[in-house]
Motif scaffolding. Structure first.
Motif, PDB file in Angstrom:
ATOM      1  N   THR A 137       0.999  -1.271  -0.051  1.00 32.10           N
ATOM      2  CA  THR A 137      -0.042  -0.063   0.055  1.00 32.10           C
ATOM      3  C   THR A 137       0.884   1.380   0.052  1.00 32.10           C
ATOM      4  O   THR A 137       1.909   1.352   0.880  1.00 32.10           O
ATOM      5  CB  THR A 137      -0.938  -0.110   1.138  1.00 32.10           C
ATOM      6  OG1 THR A 137      -1.611  -1.183   1.398  1.00 32.10           O
ATOM      7  CG2 THR A 137      -1.884   1.420   1.146  1.00 32.10           C
ATOM      8  N   LEU A 138       0.562   2.049  -0.902  1.00 41.22           N
ATOM      9  CA  LEU A 138       1.297   3.463  -0.980  1.00 41.22           C
ATOM     10  C   LEU A 138       0.529   4.692  -0.745  1.00 41.22           C
ATOM     11  O   LEU A 138      -0.554   4.791  -0.969  1.00 41.22           O
ATOM     12  CB  LEU A 138       1.859   3.471  -2.429  1.00 41.22           C
ATOM     13  CG  LEU A 138       2.371   2.278  -3.047  1.00 41.22           C
ATOM     14  CD1 LEU A 138       2.560   2.433  -4.464  1.00 41.22           C
ATOM     15  CD2 LEU A 138       3.793   2.294  -2.366  1.00 41.22           C
ATOM     16  N   LYS A 139       1.153   5.653  -0.160  1.00 43.45           N
ATOM     17  CA  LYS A 139       0.374   6.906   0.037  1.00 43.45           C
ATOM     18  C   LYS A 139       1.213   7.762  -1.104  1.00 43.45           C
ATOM     19  O   LYS A 139       2.377   8.045  -1.174  1.00 43.45           O
ATOM     20  CB  LYS A 139       0.498   7.794   1.179  1.00 43.45           C
ATOM     21  CG  LYS A 139      -0.100   9.078   1.485  1.00 43.45           C
ATOM     22  CD  LYS A 139       0.141   9.844   2.631  1.00 43.45           C
ATOM     23  CE  LYS A 139      -0.422  10.976   2.397  1.00 43.45           C
ATOM     24  NZ  LYS A 139       0.028  11.886   3.667  1.00 43.45           N
ATOM     25  N   VAL A 140       0.433   8.424  -1.917  1.00 40.56           N
ATOM     26  CA  VAL A 140       0.978   9.229  -3.239  1.00 40.56           C
ATOM     27  C   VAL A 140       0.170  10.718  -2.991  1.00 40.56           C
ATOM     28  O   VAL A 140      -0.771  10.714  -2.866  1.00 40.56           O
ATOM     29  CB  VAL A 140       0.522   8.589  -4.561  1.00 40.56           C
ATOM     30  CG1 VAL A 140       0.881   9.461  -5.857  1.00 40.56           C
ATOM     31  CG2 VAL A 140       1.027   7.084  -4.667  1.00 40.56           C
ATOM     32  N   GLN A 141       1.217  11.478  -3.399  1.00 38.26           N
ATOM     33  CA  GLN A 141       0.691  12.793  -3.301  1.00 38.26           C
ATOM     34  C   GLN A 141       1.242  13.698  -4.447  1.00 38.26           C
ATOM     35  O   GLN A 141       2.538  13.586  -4.806  1.00 38.26           O
ATOM     36  CB  GLN A 141       0.924  13.689  -1.961  1.00 38.26           C
ATOM     37  CG  GLN A 141       0.546  15.073  -1.751  1.00 38.26           C
ATOM     38  CD  GLN A 141       0.814  15.580  -0.243  1.00 38.26           C
ATOM     39  OE1 GLN A 141       1.908  15.772  -0.163  1.00 38.26           O
ATOM     40  NE2 GLN A 141      -0.250  15.299   0.697  1.00 38.26           N
ATOM     41  N   GLY A 142       0.553  14.484  -5.239  1.00 39.02           N
ATOM     42  CA  GLY A 142       0.752  15.518  -6.188  1.00 39.02           C
ATOM     43  C   GLY A 142       0.519  16.933  -5.797  1.00 39.02           C
ATOM     44  O   GLY A 142      -0.525  17.228  -5.385  1.00 39.02           O
ATOM     45  N   ARG A 143       1.490  17.552  -5.886  1.00 35.71           N
ATOM     46  CA  ARG A 143       1.559  18.907  -5.431  1.00 35.71           C
ATOM     47  C   ARG A 143       1.895  19.828  -6.517  1.00 35.71           C
ATOM     48  O   ARG A 143       2.690  19.408  -7.657  1.00 35.71           O
ATOM     49  CB  ARG A 143       2.517  19.224  -4.293  1.00 35.71           C
ATOM     50  CG  ARG A 143       2.524  18.381  -3.051  1.00 35.71           C
ATOM     51  CD  ARG A 143       3.222  18.932  -1.805  1.00 35.71           C
ATOM     52  NE  ARG A 143       3.203  20.380  -1.556  1.00 35.71           N
ATOM     53  CZ  ARG A 143       2.432  20.663  -0.639  1.00 35.71           C
ATOM     54  NH1 ARG A 143       1.587  19.551  -0.023  1.00 35.71           N
ATOM     55  NH2 ARG A 143       2.383  21.947  -0.129  1.00 35.71           N
ATOM     56  N   ASN A 144       1.418  21.145  -6.524  1.00 33.29           N
ATOM     57  CA  ASN A 144       1.622  22.017  -7.421  1.00 33.29           C
ATOM     58  C   ASN A 144       2.071  23.374  -6.631  1.00 33.29           C
ATOM     59  O   ASN A 144       2.092  23.522  -5.462  1.00 33.29           O
ATOM     60  CB  ASN A 144       0.741  22.497  -8.744  1.00 33.29           C
ATOM     61  CG  ASN A 144      -0.478  22.688  -8.151  1.00 33.29           C
ATOM     62  OD1 ASN A 144      -0.962  23.361  -7.010  1.00 33.29           O
ATOM     63  ND2 ASN A 144      -1.578  22.325  -8.883  1.00 33.29           N
ATOM     64  N   SER A 145       2.096  24.676  -7.220  1.00 31.17           N
ATOM     65  CA  SER A 145       2.552  25.842  -6.636  1.00 31.17           C
ATOM     66  C   SER A 145       1.392  26.114  -5.680  1.00 31.17           C
ATOM     67  O   SER A 145       1.712  26.890  -4.685  1.00 31.17           O
ATOM     68  CB  SER A 145       2.924  27.035  -7.399  1.00 31.17           C
ATOM     69  OG  SER A 145       1.743  27.405  -8.217  1.00 31.17           O
ATOM     70  N   ARG A 146       0.083  25.723  -5.998  1.00 28.62           N
ATOM     71  CA  ARG A 146      -0.853  26.163  -5.136  1.00 28.62           C
ATOM     72  C   ARG A 146      -1.291  25.225  -3.852  1.00 28.62           C
ATOM     73  O   ARG A 146      -1.982  25.730  -3.058  1.00 28.62           O
ATOM     74  CB  ARG A 146      -2.241  26.163  -5.890  1.00 28.62           C
ATOM     75  CG  ARG A 146      -2.524  27.044  -7.070  1.00 28.62           C
ATOM     76  CD  ARG A 146      -3.495  26.759  -7.953  1.00 28.62           C
ATOM     77  NE  ARG A 146      -3.519  27.801  -8.885  1.00 28.62           N
ATOM     78  CZ  ARG A 146      -4.269  28.967  -9.074  1.00 28.62           C
ATOM     79  NH1 ARG A 146      -4.801  29.501  -7.844  1.00 28.62           N
ATOM     80  NH2 ARG A 146      -4.031  29.661 -10.082  1.00 28.62           N
ATOM     81  N   GLY A 147      -0.586  24.321  -3.787  1.00 24.82           N
ATOM     82  CA  GLY A 147      -0.613  23.161  -2.852  1.00 24.82           C
ATOM     83  C   GLY A 147      -0.817  21.694  -3.256  1.00 24.82           C
ATOM     84  O   GLY A 147      -0.062  21.453  -4.328  1.00 24.82           O
ATOM     85  N   VAL A 148      -1.515  20.836  -2.386  1.00 26.04           N
ATOM     86  CA  VAL A 148      -1.719  19.593  -2.725  1.00 26.04           C
ATOM     87  C   VAL A 148      -2.850  19.412  -3.884  1.00 26.04           C
ATOM     88  O   VAL A 148      -3.974  19.689  -3.186  1.00 26.04           O
ATOM     89  CB  VAL A 148      -1.855  18.860  -1.584  1.00 26.04           C
ATOM     90  CG1 VAL A 148      -2.213  17.359  -2.037  1.00 26.04           C
ATOM     91  CG2 VAL A 148      -1.106  18.906  -0.337  1.00 26.04           C
ATOM     92  N   HIS A 149      -2.624  18.850  -4.957  1.00 25.24           N
ATOM     93  CA  HIS A 149      -3.470  18.604  -5.948  1.00 25.24           C
ATOM     94  C   HIS A 149      -4.336  17.120  -5.526  1.00 25.24           C
ATOM     95  O   HIS A 149      -5.566  17.201  -5.894  1.00 25.24           O
ATOM     96  CB  HIS A 149      -2.940  18.701  -7.283  1.00 25.24           C
ATOM     97  CG  HIS A 149      -3.879  18.188  -8.397  1.00 25.24           C
ATOM     98  ND1 HIS A 149      -4.986  18.771  -8.845  1.00 25.24           N
ATOM     99  CD2 HIS A 149      -3.957  17.154  -9.156  1.00 25.24           C
ATOM    100  CE1 HIS A 149      -5.666  18.272  -9.665  1.00 25.24           C
ATOM    101  NE2 HIS A 149      -4.953  16.956  -9.794  1.00 25.24           N
TER     102      HIS A 149
END
Length: 136
Positions: A109-121
């Motif tokens: 099991t993985l926790k994946v996070q995608g972020r951009n300049s505004r924060g967490v997408h």
């Protein structure tokens, strides 16, 4: 990646995805999401956003891509659960990171996070397992 060698807390390498208007529009159309805010800048402006923005189907595809780039062809995504945050607009790259949160036999099991300049997408929980090809 050999899933049997994974350990809780293991970090996946970061992947930076450039986001331009073509990518956002193409992924929306490819996933048959014809909502105008994903391909028509004027419609997006009329709905209160500064530009077109990525669809959830595209986000899901990018999460799967991130994970399968790491696992390689020896594993498959068994389940993915996503929660969206801030929008992803053209010109604002998304930085994907992940971590192993559980190992149960051959299932990881993985926790994946995608972020951009505004924060967490996007924040996602993704379960992967070995893919065994059946031979004839």
């Amino acid at each position: 990646m050999n899933l049997a060698e994974c350990t809780v807390g293991q970090e996946l390498p970061q992947l930076t995805l450039p986001m331009d208007r073509t990518t956002i529009v193409a992924t929306a159309i490819a996933s048959q999401d014809f909502e105008d805010v994903h391909h028509d800048p004027d419609a997006a402006l009329g709905r209160g956003t500064p530009d077109v923005f990525m669809s959830i189907n595209a986000t899901n595809g990018f999460v799967d891509r991130y994970v399968t780039d790491w696992t390689g062809p020896s594993a498959r995504v068994r389940r993915a659960s996503l929660r969206l945050g801030v929008p992803c607009f053209p010109g604002d790259p998304m930085h994907m990171n992940g971590e192993v949160t559980a190992v149960d036999g051959a299932t990881v099991t993985l926790k994946v996070q995608g972020r951009n300049s505004r924060g967490v997408h996007v924040t996602a929980e993704v379960v992967v397992e070995p893919y065994e090809r059946k031979t004839r």
